[in-house]
Design a protein around this motif. Structure first.
Motif, PDB file in Angstrom:
ATOM      1  N   ALA A  82       0.816  -1.214   0.000  1.00  0.00           N
ATOM      2  CA  ALA A  82       0.000   0.000   0.000  1.00  0.00           C
ATOM      3  C   ALA A  82       0.848   1.262   0.000  1.00  0.00           C
ATOM      4  O   ALA A  82       0.409   2.319  -0.466  1.00  0.00           O
ATOM      5  N   ARG A  83       2.076   1.165   0.532  1.00  0.00           N
ATOM      6  CA  ARG A  83       2.912   2.363   0.644  1.00  0.00           C
ATOM      7  C   ARG A  83       4.380   1.959   0.748  1.00  0.00           C
ATOM      8  O   ARG A  83       4.704   0.767   0.857  1.00  0.00           O
ATOM      9  N   VAL A  84       5.247   2.961   0.738  1.00  0.00           N
ATOM     10  CA  VAL A  84       6.688   2.748   0.801  1.00  0.00           C
ATOM     11  C   VAL A  84       7.267   3.634   1.904  1.00  0.00           C
ATOM     12  O   VAL A  84       6.894   4.811   2.023  1.00  0.00           O
ATOM     13  N   LEU A  85       8.162   3.067   2.703  1.00  0.00           N
ATOM     14  CA  LEU A  85       8.852   3.810   3.755  1.00  0.00           C
ATOM     15  C   LEU A  85      10.342   3.832   3.433  1.00  0.00           C
ATOM     16  O   LEU A  85      10.935   2.792   3.140  1.00  0.00           O
ATOM     17  N   MET A  86      10.939   5.018   3.510  1.00  0.00           N
ATOM     18  CA  MET A  86      12.355   5.149   3.195  1.00  0.00           C
ATOM     19  C   MET A  86      13.081   5.926   4.281  1.00  0.00           C
ATOM     20  O   MET A  86      12.480   6.753   4.956  1.00  0.00           O
ATOM     21  N   GLN A  87      14.376   5.612   4.454  1.00  0.00           N
ATOM     22  CA  GLN A  87      15.235   6.483   5.247  1.00  0.00           C
ATOM     23  C   GLN A  87      16.173   7.216   4.296  1.00  0.00           C
ATOM     24  O   GLN A  87      16.240   6.901   3.109  1.00  0.00           O
ATOM     25  N   ASP A  88      16.889   8.208   4.815  1.00  0.00           N
ATOM     26  CA  ASP A  88      17.580   9.121   3.911  1.00  0.00           C
ATOM     27  C   ASP A  88      18.735   8.488   3.153  1.00  0.00           C
ATOM     28  O   ASP A  88      18.963   8.812   1.981  1.00  0.00           O
ATOM     29  N   ALA A 121       4.463   7.524  -0.347  1.00  0.00           N
ATOM     30  CA  ALA A 121       5.820   7.300   0.139  1.00  0.00           C
ATOM     31  C   ALA A 121       6.175   8.305   1.219  1.00  0.00           C
ATOM     32  O   ALA A 121       5.858   9.488   1.117  1.00  0.00           O
ATOM     33  N   ASP A 122       6.839   7.811   2.249  1.00  0.00           N
ATOM     34  CA  ASP A 122       7.353   8.658   3.324  1.00  0.00           C
ATOM     35  C   ASP A 122       8.842   8.413   3.458  1.00  0.00           C
ATOM     36  O   ASP A 122       9.288   7.260   3.499  1.00  0.00           O
ATOM     37  N   LEU A 123       9.608   9.490   3.531  1.00  0.00           N
ATOM     38  CA  LEU A 123      11.045   9.402   3.743  1.00  0.00           C
ATOM     39  C   LEU A 123      11.369  10.104   5.060  1.00  0.00           C
ATOM     40  O   LEU A 123      11.045  11.284   5.235  1.00  0.00           O
ATOM     41  N   VAL A 124      11.977   9.376   5.975  1.00  0.00           N
ATOM     42  CA  VAL A 124      12.325   9.922   7.288  1.00  0.00           C
ATOM     43  C   VAL A 124      13.844  10.081   7.359  1.00  0.00           C
ATOM     44  O   VAL A 124      14.593   9.120   7.172  1.00  0.00           O
ATOM     45  N   ILE A 125      14.296  11.292   7.625  1.00  0.00           N
ATOM     46  CA  ILE A 125      15.736  11.564   7.719  1.00  0.00           C
ATOM     47  C   ILE A 125      16.203  11.215   9.131  1.00  0.00           C
ATOM     48  O   ILE A 125      15.925  11.939  10.086  1.00  0.00           O
ATOM     49  N   ASP A 126      16.898  10.084   9.245  1.00  0.00           N
ATOM     50  CA  ASP A 126      17.294   9.603  10.583  1.00  0.00           C
ATOM     51  C   ASP A 126      18.684   8.984  10.617  1.00  0.00           C
ATOM     52  O   ASP A 126      19.216   8.704  11.687  1.00  0.00           O
ATOM     53  N   HIS A 127      19.302   8.765   9.443  1.00  0.00           N
ATOM     54  CA  HIS A 127      20.556   8.017   9.385  1.00  0.00           C
ATOM     55  C   HIS A 127      21.804   8.898   9.332  1.00  0.00           C
ATOM     56  O   HIS A 127      22.908   8.384   9.129  1.00  0.00           O
ATOM     57  N   SER A 128      21.662  10.193   9.512  1.00  0.00           N
ATOM     58  CA  SER A 128      22.798  11.079   9.271  1.00  0.00           C
ATOM     59  C   SER A 128      23.373  11.727  10.523  1.00  0.00           C
ATOM     60  O   SER A 128      24.505  12.204  10.500  1.00  0.00           O
ATOM     61  N   LEU A 203       3.337  -2.474   3.509  1.00  0.00           N
ATOM     62  CA  LEU A 203       4.396  -1.628   2.987  1.00  0.00           C
ATOM     63  C   LEU A 203       5.653  -2.427   2.700  1.00  0.00           C
ATOM     64  O   LEU A 203       5.812  -3.555   3.170  1.00  0.00           O
ATOM     65  N   VAL A 204       6.543  -1.808   1.945  1.00  0.00           N
ATOM     66  CA  VAL A 204       7.938  -2.223   1.878  1.00  0.00           C
ATOM     67  C   VAL A 204       8.767  -1.010   2.265  1.00  0.00           C
ATOM     68  O   VAL A 204       8.338   0.136   2.105  1.00  0.00           O
ATOM     69  N   GLY A 205       9.957  -1.263   2.796  1.00  0.00           N
ATOM     70  CA  GLY A 205      10.810  -0.176   3.234  1.00  0.00           C
ATOM     71  C   GLY A 205      12.237  -0.385   2.780  1.00  0.00           C
ATOM     72  O   GLY A 205      12.668  -1.515   2.522  1.00  0.00           O
ATOM     73  N   THR A 206      12.992   0.708   2.695  1.00  0.00           N
ATOM     74  CA  THR A 206      14.381   0.611   2.263  1.00  0.00           C
ATOM     75  C   THR A 206      15.327   0.396   3.434  1.00  0.00           C
ATOM     76  O   THR A 206      16.524   0.659   3.329  1.00  0.00           O
ATOM     77  N   ASP A 207      14.811  -0.081   4.545  1.00  0.00           N
ATOM     78  CA  ASP A 207      15.637  -0.428   5.692  1.00  0.00           C
ATOM     79  C   ASP A 207      15.160  -1.784   6.202  1.00  0.00           C
ATOM     80  O   ASP A 207      13.955  -2.042   6.267  1.00  0.00           O
ATOM     81  N   SER A 208      16.100  -2.644   6.562  1.00  0.00           N
ATOM     82  CA  SER A 208      15.741  -4.012   6.924  1.00  0.00           C
ATOM     83  C   SER A 208      14.840  -4.082   8.153  1.00  0.00           C
ATOM     84  O   SER A 208      14.064  -5.026   8.306  1.00  0.00           O
TER      85      SER A 208
END
Length: 690
Positions: A82-88, A121-128, A203-208
């Motif tokens: 239904a949606r995509v979750l991403m980190q920066d 899609a939501d992108l959360v900036i958290d890895h920097s 969802l699928v996400g770009t973080d494990s």
């Protein structure tokens, strides 16, 4: 869309009617649907809703409805998240590609504003954010300033994307960790689209560690960048119908054990069992004894125990959590939908059929750590000293001894840094900072320690990096922040920090002593991965532990100590202080949570979650529907693969004199296998399918 099984119907909930694709209707013809694992029921609904006779066929639905739990996976299906979750870190390339697509559309004379993600899609900036500054009330602001300085190019690009793209949202830096923000705010459990169709949140996400949301009854897992980008463009995820391993829980956690101890135990058991490429689903009477945040802690570490995901079905605890975290308006539809669809876990419901099962009595869980190198290597706290001594010889430098020390002078302060010194203690990671019980326990332990006159050892670098602003709100409301800060656990940032290796450098004098003495030193963190070199290049031993144990090891300052029998230190009266003397009781933790947590804190934290701080608002943002690429940039560059692209694709031609292209490399070992159909498409078309 097709509706071969006539499952499309209407459901009334919360004063309105929604369209649903009824699993119960399908079950009248295929009663075995009722005993499918809950996770497979979610997939089955997904197939019913997307049946088009081409990508999703009637035969696919029947194959899942008639699932044989003992059969080896061999049936491929198309799952539409239904949606995509991403980190920066992993999300920026996908957004760069979308920006490049807009450039290509302009070159063809089209409207660039038509290029947008098809799936929300939501992108959360958290890895920097990195722990450069610590043990100071100024640390948070200083670290954020450095974060903006180091990442300005990326942040200006994402700030542009935030306003340029539809169906795309950015959670700015200094807000939280993507999985905790997802758990506390983004997830809905049940979605409704513009056509009034209600369906499970997936969802699928770009973080494990996207799997953390499985604790809320939301199906999803981490994927590689290519798959995530395909999902952004509305393409399904091709997968084999998986085996599902059921883990039956019963009993309740004993006093002294935490959710962290439980997840380390589960990780050890499931890793030994072997669940790679499989779904794990938790069931049994023990679920009633687990708070939603405990379930999320267990689901978070699915990558560490090797599963595609670790799923908890929706029940009353799910509704309670939604209401408490400011999403009360969602509750009526979620409950009505899940009950109607057979997605609601009830105590009297028949047990699902599983490919295999195993059991865990929660009463058997003991205070634990995992390490010194792998998250599945759980050890009882009482064995930590022994395990340290067993592992030390293999890590010692040639000619070094187990009792070696290096003298350190910092101004007037002098001490000897020993082998096994704990030099980093980090309360970090969505795994644990999403769970108020362990954060409050850490604060209460700090309070009791300070009241007894204990202090952090001078060589320890402590830090507090929670996954959302709610954490500092309730720790402050509970009056516990001053005690954590007295031990050096000041706020350093809202992000992943030490858990992903952003621990920052060791203090100069400590770093020099480790280097000159070639010492084997350790970190203790409330994270989910502890491979050698991941936390800090100078730290060879890394132990995962609960937040209160992180604080305890900051007081102890070394691994060559049995915290269950030896004192942490000496109080003002010269009396030894043991861990058991300052460990909070479950009642103390529960009472503090009741007094200090409220839905208003979640509503405040997420009321303007996409606006960002002054630094975010002050970024220089290019105007327009296409991005103003900087030719001098060494980070955000315009991709070249859309250049000279015609309006119509060129006809396929034979590959002559060259090797066949390889299938795409999978970035996460726990993902479902690449299906045969995708292999065939790659081989016949010469292109990697979306």
């Amino acid at each position: 869309m097709n509706d071969s099984f006539k499952t499309k119907t209407t459901l009334s909930a919360g004063g309105s009617a929604v369209t649903v694709y009824s699993l119960e209707t399908l079950a009248t013809e295929h009663p075995e649907v009722r005993t499918l694992p809950y996770s497979l029921k979610v997939l089955l609904e997904n197939l019913l809703r997307h049946e088009d006779g081409r990508v999703v066929k009637k035969e696919d639905i029947l194959a899942l409805a008639k699932w044989d739990p003992k059969a080896e996976p061999d049936k491929e299906i198309a799952f539409h998240p239904a949606r995509v979750l991403m980190q920066d870190f992993t999300g920026v390339p996908a957004v760069v590609d979308l920006a490049a697509m807009r450039e290509a559309i302009v070159a063809m004379g089209g409207d660039p504003a038509r290029v947008n993600p098809l799936s929300p899609a939501d992108l959360v900036i958290d890895h920097s954010v990195q722990v450069d500054n610590f043990a100071s009330s100024l640390a948070f602001g200083q670290n954020v300033d450095l974060e903006y300085e180091r990442n300005r190019e990326r942040y200006e690009f994402l700030r542009w994307g935030q306003s340029a793209f539809k169906n795309f949202r950015v959670v700015p830096p200094g807000t939280g960790i993507c999985h905790q923000v997802n758990l506390e705010y983004l997830a809905k459990v049940v979605w409704t689209n513009d056509e009034g169709v209600a369906y499970p949140d997936t969802l699928v996400g770009t973080d494990s560690h996207t799997t953390m949301i499985n604790g809320l009854g939301v199906l999803g897992w981490g994927v590689g960048g290519i798959e995530a980008e395909a999902a952004l463009l509305g393409q399904p995820v091709s997968m084999l119908i998986p085996n599902v391993v059921g883990m039956k829980l019963h009993g309740k956690l004993p006093e002294g054990a935490t959710a962290t101890d439980l997840v380390l135990t589960v990780t050890q058991i499931l890793r030994k069992k072997g669940v790679v490429g499989k779904f794990v689903e938790f069931y049994g009477p023990g679920l009633a004894a687990l708070a939603l945040t405990d379930r999320a802690t267990i689901a978070n570490m699915a990558p560490e125990y090797g599963a595609t995901m670790g799923f908890f079905p929706v029940d009353g605890e799910t509704i309670k959590y939604l209401e408490f975290t400011g999403r009360k308006a969602l509750a009526p539809l979620v409950e009505a939908y899940c009950r109607t669809q057979g997605l609601w876990r009830a105590e009297d419901a028949p047990e699902p059929r599983f490919s295999d099962t195993l059991e865990l009595n929660l009463a058997d869980v003991v205070p634990s750590l995992a390490g010194p190198k792998r998250p599945q290597d759980r050890l009882a706290l009482s064995d930590a000293k022994k395990v340290y001594r067993e592992n030390l010889p293999a890590m010692l430098a040639k000619g070094s001894s187990a009792d070696a020390t290096v003298p350190v002078t910092e101004g007037r302060l002098q001490y000897n840094l020993p082998q096994g010194a704990v030099v980093i203690t980090a309360i970090t990671s969505c795994t644990n900072t999403s769970n108020p019980s362990v954060l409050v326990a850490a604060g209460l332990l700090a309070k009791k320690a300070v009241e007894r006159g204990l202090d952090t050892k001078p060589w320890v670098k402590p830090s507090l990096a929670p996954g959302s602003k709610v954490v500092t709100d309730y720790l402050t409301a509970a009056g516990l922040m001053p005690y954590l800060e007295a031990l050096g656990f000041h706020l350093v940032g809202y992000g992943c920090t030490t858990c992903i290796g952003n621990s920052g450098p060791l203090p100069e004098k400590v770093s020099e002593a480790v280097r000159t003495g070639d010492l084997v030193v350790a970190s203790v963190l409330s994270g989910n991965r502890n491979f050698e070199g991941r936390v800090n290049p100078q730290v060879k031993m890394n132990f995962l532990a609960s937040p209160p144990l992180v604080v305890a090891y900051a007081l102890a300052g070394e691994m060559d100590l049995d915290l269950t029998t030896e004192p942490l230190g000496i109080d003002r009266n010269g009396q030894p202080v043991y861990l058991k003397d300052i460990w909070p009781t479950p009642q103390e933790v529960a009472d503090t949570i009741v007094k200090s947590l409220s839905p208003a804190q979640y509503e405040k934290a997420y009321g303007a979650v996409f606006e960002g701080d002054a630094g975010w608002q002050a970024l220089t943002v290019p105007k327009g529907s296409t991005f103003a690429w900087d030719a001098k940039s060494t980070y955000v560059r315009k991709p070249t693969f859309f250049e000279n692209l015609g309006r119509e694709p060129k006809p396929l031609a034979d590959v002559k004199g060259g090797p066949l292209p390889r299938p795409p490399r999978r970035l996460h070992h726990h993902r479902p296998h690449l299906p045969r159909r995708q292999h065939r498409e790659i081989l016949t078309s010469g292109e990697v399918p979306g």
